[in-house]
Design a protein around this motif. Structure first.
Motif, PDB file in Angstrom:
ATOM      1  N   UNK A   1      59.581  56.046  19.574  1.00 63.15           N
ATOM      2  CA  UNK A   1      60.557  55.883  20.449  1.00 63.15           C
ATOM      3  C   UNK A   1      61.943  55.322  19.744  1.00 63.15           C
ATOM      4  N   UNK A   2      61.704  54.472  18.826  1.00 68.61           N
ATOM      5  CA  UNK A   2      62.763  53.819  18.132  1.00 68.61           C
ATOM      6  C   UNK A   2      63.610  55.035  17.312  1.00 68.61           C
ATOM      7  N   UNK A   3      62.845  56.016  16.758  1.00 72.59           N
ATOM      8  CA  UNK A   3      63.524  57.140  16.065  1.00 72.59           C
ATOM      9  C   UNK A   3      64.150  57.840  17.015  1.00 72.59           C
ATOM     10  N   UNK A   4      63.757  58.252  18.224  1.00 73.23           N
ATOM     11  CA  UNK A   4      64.605  58.948  19.201  1.00 73.23           C
ATOM     12  C   UNK A   4      65.731  58.160  19.686  1.00 73.23           C
ATOM     13  N   UNK A   5      65.539  56.909  19.942  1.00 75.27           N
ATOM     14  CA  UNK A   5      66.512  56.022  20.534  1.00 75.27           C
ATOM     15  C   UNK A   5      67.716  55.734  19.583  1.00 75.27           C
ATOM     16  N   UNK A   6      67.471  55.710  18.397  1.00 73.64           N
ATOM     17  CA  UNK A   6      68.573  55.266  17.395  1.00 73.64           C
ATOM     18  C   UNK A   6      69.223  56.513  16.840  1.00 73.64           C
ATOM     19  N   UNK A   7      68.579  57.965  17.377  1.00 69.50           N
ATOM     20  CA  UNK A   7      69.160  59.210  17.202  1.00 69.50           C
ATOM     21  C   UNK A   7      70.166  59.519  18.012  1.00 69.50           C
ATOM     22  N   UNK A   8      70.233  58.819  19.110  1.00 69.53           N
ATOM     23  CA  UNK A   8      70.955  59.335  20.348  1.00 69.53           C
ATOM     24  C   UNK A   8      72.483  58.647  20.272  1.00 69.53           C
ATOM     25  N   UNK A   9      73.391  59.794  20.856  1.00 66.51           N
ATOM     26  CA  UNK A   9      74.786  59.210  20.765  1.00 66.51           C
ATOM     27  C   UNK A   9      75.003  57.961  21.555  1.00 66.51           C
ATOM     28  N   UNK A  10      75.629  56.871  20.991  1.00 69.88           N
ATOM     29  CA  UNK A  10      76.206  55.787  21.848  1.00 69.88           C
ATOM     30  C   UNK A  10      75.636  54.466  21.260  1.00 69.88           C
TER      31      UNK A  10
ATOM     32  N   UNK B   1      74.495  67.851   9.835  1.00 64.95           N
ATOM     33  CA  UNK B   1      73.030  67.874   9.128  1.00 64.95           C
ATOM     34  C   UNK B   1      72.025  67.104   9.364  1.00 64.95           C
ATOM     35  N   UNK B   2      71.807  66.695  10.624  1.00 66.05           N
ATOM     36  CA  UNK B   2      70.787  65.950  11.116  1.00 66.05           C
ATOM     37  C   UNK B   2      70.086  66.283  12.358  1.00 66.05           C
ATOM     38  N   UNK B   3      68.599  66.013  12.292  1.00 65.36           N
ATOM     39  CA  UNK B   3      67.734  66.386  13.386  1.00 65.36           C
ATOM     40  C   UNK B   3      66.805  65.335  13.383  1.00 65.36           C
ATOM     41  N   UNK B   4      66.342  65.210  14.791  1.00 68.88           N
ATOM     42  CA  UNK B   4      65.292  64.188  15.121  1.00 68.88           C
ATOM     43  C   UNK B   4      64.429  64.943  16.077  1.00 68.88           C
ATOM     44  N   UNK B   5      62.873  64.938  15.510  1.00 66.31           N
ATOM     45  CA  UNK B   5      62.060  65.688  16.150  1.00 66.31           C
ATOM     46  C   UNK B   5      61.080  64.691  16.706  1.00 66.31           C
ATOM     47  N   UNK B   6      60.525  64.813  17.936  1.00 64.67           N
ATOM     48  CA  UNK B   6      59.635  63.719  18.495  1.00 64.67           C
ATOM     49  C   UNK B   6      58.478  64.686  19.070  1.00 64.67           C
ATOM     50  N   UNK B   7      57.079  64.415  18.510  1.00 63.91           N
ATOM     51  CA  UNK B   7      55.944  65.037  19.191  1.00 63.91           C
ATOM     52  C   UNK B   7      55.155  64.482  20.672  1.00 63.91           C
ATOM     53  N   UNK B   8      55.480  64.732  21.487  1.00 64.68           N
ATOM     54  CA  UNK B   8      54.882  64.191  22.783  1.00 64.68           C
ATOM     55  C   UNK B   8      53.683  64.956  23.288  1.00 64.68           C
ATOM     56  N   UNK B   9      53.363  66.063  22.447  1.00 67.61           N
ATOM     57  CA  UNK B   9      52.283  66.586  22.835  1.00 67.61           C
ATOM     58  C   UNK B   9      50.624  65.984  22.304  1.00 67.61           C
ATOM     59  N   UNK B  10      49.923  66.809  22.662  1.00 66.80           N
ATOM     60  CA  UNK B  10      48.427  66.388  21.971  1.00 66.80           C
ATOM     61  C   UNK B  10      48.268  66.872  20.710  1.00 66.80           C
ATOM     62  N   UNK B  11      48.940  67.822  20.164  1.00 66.12           N
ATOM     63  CA  UNK B  11      48.455  68.542  18.736  1.00 66.12           C
ATOM     64  C   UNK B  11      49.448  68.365  17.895  1.00 66.12           C
ATOM     65  N   UNK B  12      49.164  68.169  16.554  1.00 71.11           N
ATOM     66  CA  UNK B  12      50.164  68.193  15.598  1.00 71.11           C
ATOM     67  C   UNK B  12      50.865  69.482  15.617  1.00 71.11           C
ATOM     68  N   UNK B  13      52.378  69.151  15.194  1.00 67.79           N
ATOM     69  CA  UNK B  13      53.113  70.270  14.991  1.00 67.79           C
ATOM     70  C   UNK B  13      53.702  70.717  13.626  1.00 67.79           C
ATOM     71  N   UNK B  14      54.170  71.957  13.297  1.00 65.12           N
ATOM     72  CA  UNK B  14      54.930  72.187  12.058  1.00 65.12           C
ATOM     73  C   UNK B  14      56.320  71.498  12.149  1.00 65.12           C
ATOM     74  N   UNK B  15      56.712  71.306  11.349  1.00 65.25           N
ATOM     75  CA  UNK B  15      58.298  70.726  11.184  1.00 65.25           C
ATOM     76  C   UNK B  15      59.100  71.681  11.120  1.00 65.25           C
TER      77      UNK B  15
END
Ligand code: NOJ
Length: 545
Positions: free
Chosen positions: A365-374, A502-516
């Motif tokens: 959640x920290x990485x999501x929050x800190x990536x958002x505008x504002x 050049x920046x992306x944030x990816x958050x996995x809220x699912x149950x399985x690992x995902x590819x980047x």
């Protein structure tokens, strides 16, 4: 980061002064304790400090009952100490934003004492009314206190006064010009001493319907069952004029002074009124705070609130925890995706919290929050990964909610336990110096496991994750104020957003690992990647072209 005004994308650290650091050994945090910890706060990478009420107060509601807005609570220090803190904070590159409490005073405030003595004009500064029923022995209407029980208390001569919170917090009458004039003078008192802004308590509540009608549903304290502006004391028309006057005061000072409103509005679009041009600079985005750990809910909160605030020209703010709500590692560790309707009085459900899961989610959640505008807020101790303390002994509880609810609602003490600074030094996990009195709220067993000095230098610690994220956020040209775009589709279990350049944030809220997704470099990950894949409840920052 952008070069827009500082408050558009600042990281503001909330200092709950009573529980932050105790320098004089009385078991209560103080201003000297904050001054000692300024190097820690500067190293954490925050831009400003919001300080919960530091004013002289009988502490019926932990300082939100102010007896004198121009004096400091003696347990915290003096006005001279506050002045030194302002200077020291500025020397550390930190701005200072105290709380202001305009909806109510303490019942020990000189104005309320004069009202009780029925001095001429004194009762007109508050909301006094005759009672209803035979001999006026019943309250004037059916309004309830946020802490439980009626919102009215009877005084010796038989009349009643309004208090939407504790009886020790009588509501002011903002229809009386003396009240407005006094608060503008108080703002100036502290602006003159160098503060950089104010957090406005109960910003939605100052204007009341003068007819004081019964509530159709006395449990509706947020106005959700009323048309916009139709609740008798939540979010009424007229608050905006108060804040336009406050803005003029702030703008008369050099150096970008700011306001942030604690405004609980029935619907997010109503928040935009508080931050329209010429009014307040920012408002807390509680819609985001109350959203459960669920991709659709988070995405909606991000889109809806960002949309309304940006339409008003104001930056979004992001906040996950504060002194009124259950700390988010505990919230995210609960087996529920329910929305918390009234988060100011939430109580953790004993035994139902998976803290390993909640902490993993809090890191993401920290990485999501800190990536958002504002801008974003960090509540003290969240950088240590502190959970809610769910087992405070009932006889040690201090929140008035516990007593006012007839000992049924335990209240907010679990988010207010004094910080653990050291696993080895001082008393009370380093909160106090050696030999000090016990802290005002007891710390639980194992609190030193979270101590700042235990986490420092450990690359896997929550503290080092916060430091790394805030350092990167400040340095990266795409982060802070600006725009974002979703790459993931609505309904995806993965949230994937992009910011330029050049920046992306990816958050996995699912149950399985995902590819980047395709990327040039992994900048930061909330937990180690699993064979190059992003595990469940984890987030990553990527450099992308
Ligand atoms: C909101 C504050 O955050 C809370 O702690 C307080 O009890 C109420 N306002 C009343 O001042």
């Amino acid at each position: 980061m952008s070069d827009s005004p500082w408050w558009r994308d600042a990281v503001i650290y909330q200092v709950y002064i009573r529980s932050f650091a105790d320098a004089d050994g009385d078991g209560i945090g103080d201003i000297a304790g904050i001054r000692e910890r300024l190097p820690y706060l500067a190293a954490l990478g925050v831009d400003a400090l919001w300080i919960n009420p530091w004013y002289a107060s009988p502490q019926a509601d932990a300082g939100y009952d102010v007896a004198d807005y121009r004096a400091i609570e003696p347990a915290y220090g003096t006005v001279a100490d506050a002045e030194k803190l302002i200077v020291d904070a500025h020397e550390h590159g930190l701005r200072l934003v105290p709380d202001i409490v305009p909806n109510h005073t303490s019942d020990q405030h000189v104005w309320f004492r004069a009202a009780l003595a029925d001095e001429p004009g004194a009762r007109a500064r508050y909301v006094f009314r005759p009672g209803s029923g035979p001999d006026g022995a019943e309250p004037p209407n059916n309004w309830r206190s946020h802490f439980g029980g009626p919102a009215w208390t009877r005084v010796a001569d038989g009349s009643w006064y309004l208090h939407l919170f504790d009886p020790g917090q009588p509501d002011l009458n903002w229809a009386n010009p003396e009240v407005a004039a006094e608060f503008e003078a108080v703002l100036r008192f502290w602006f003159d001493r160098g503060v950089d802004g104010f957090r406005i308590d109960v910003a939605h509540g100052l204007v009341k319907d003068p007819a004081l009608p019964d509530l159709t549903d006395p449990r509706d304290q947020l106005g959700r069952s009323y048309p916009a502006g139709g609740h008798p004391y939540v979010d009424r028309e007229g608050v905006e004029e108060i804040y336009e006057a406050w803005r003029r005061v702030a703008d008369s000072y050099p150096g970008e002074r700011m306001f942030v409103a604690e405004a609980w509005t029935p619907a997010p679009e109503r928040l935009a009124r508080y931050v329209a041009p010429g009014r307040l600079h920012t408002a807390f985005n509680f819609d985001y705070l109350v959203a459960p750990w669920d991709p659709a809910a988070l995405r909606e909160a991000i889109d809806v609130t960002t949309g309304h605030l940006r339409a008003a020209g104001a930056p979004a703010t992001w906040v996950l925890s504060n002194h009124d709500v259950v700390r988010h590692p505990s919230r995210y560790g609960r087996p529920t995706t329910e929305r918390e309707e009234v988060p100011t009085s939430t109580v953790a459900r004993d035994g139902a919290t998976d803290l390993v899961l909640g902490t993993r989610r809090a890191r993401a959640a920290l990485l999501l929050e800190a990536a958002l505008p504002g801008g974003m807020y960090v509540y003290q101790g969240e950088e240590l990964g502190l959970p809610e303390v769910e087992d405070i002994p009932d006889d040690a509880r201090q929140d008035p909610t516990w007593q006012r609810s007839g000992f049924t609602v335990r209240g907010r003490d679990g988010a207010r336990v004094p910080l653990p600074w050291s696993a080895t030094a001082g008393t009370s996990a380093g909160f106090s110096p050696p030999g000090a009195t016990a802290p005002w709220l007891p710390q639980p067993a194992g609190w030193t496991d979270y101590a700042a000095d235990r986490q420092e230098g450990d690359p896997d610690s929550v503290l080092e994750l916060y430091r790394a994220a805030l350092r990167r956020r400040r340095a990266h040209p795409a982060l802070g104020d600006g725009d974002m775009a979703w790459v993931s589709a609505p309904g995806d279990a993965v949230l994937h957003l992009r910011r330029e350049p050049g920046f992306a944030c990816v958050v996995n809220l699912g149950l399985e690992p995902v590819d980047l997704p395709a990327h040039d470099e992994v900048l930061l990950a909330s937990v180690p990647l699993e064979g190059g894949r992003l595990g469940p409840d984890a987030a990553v920052w990527l450099a992308v072209s």
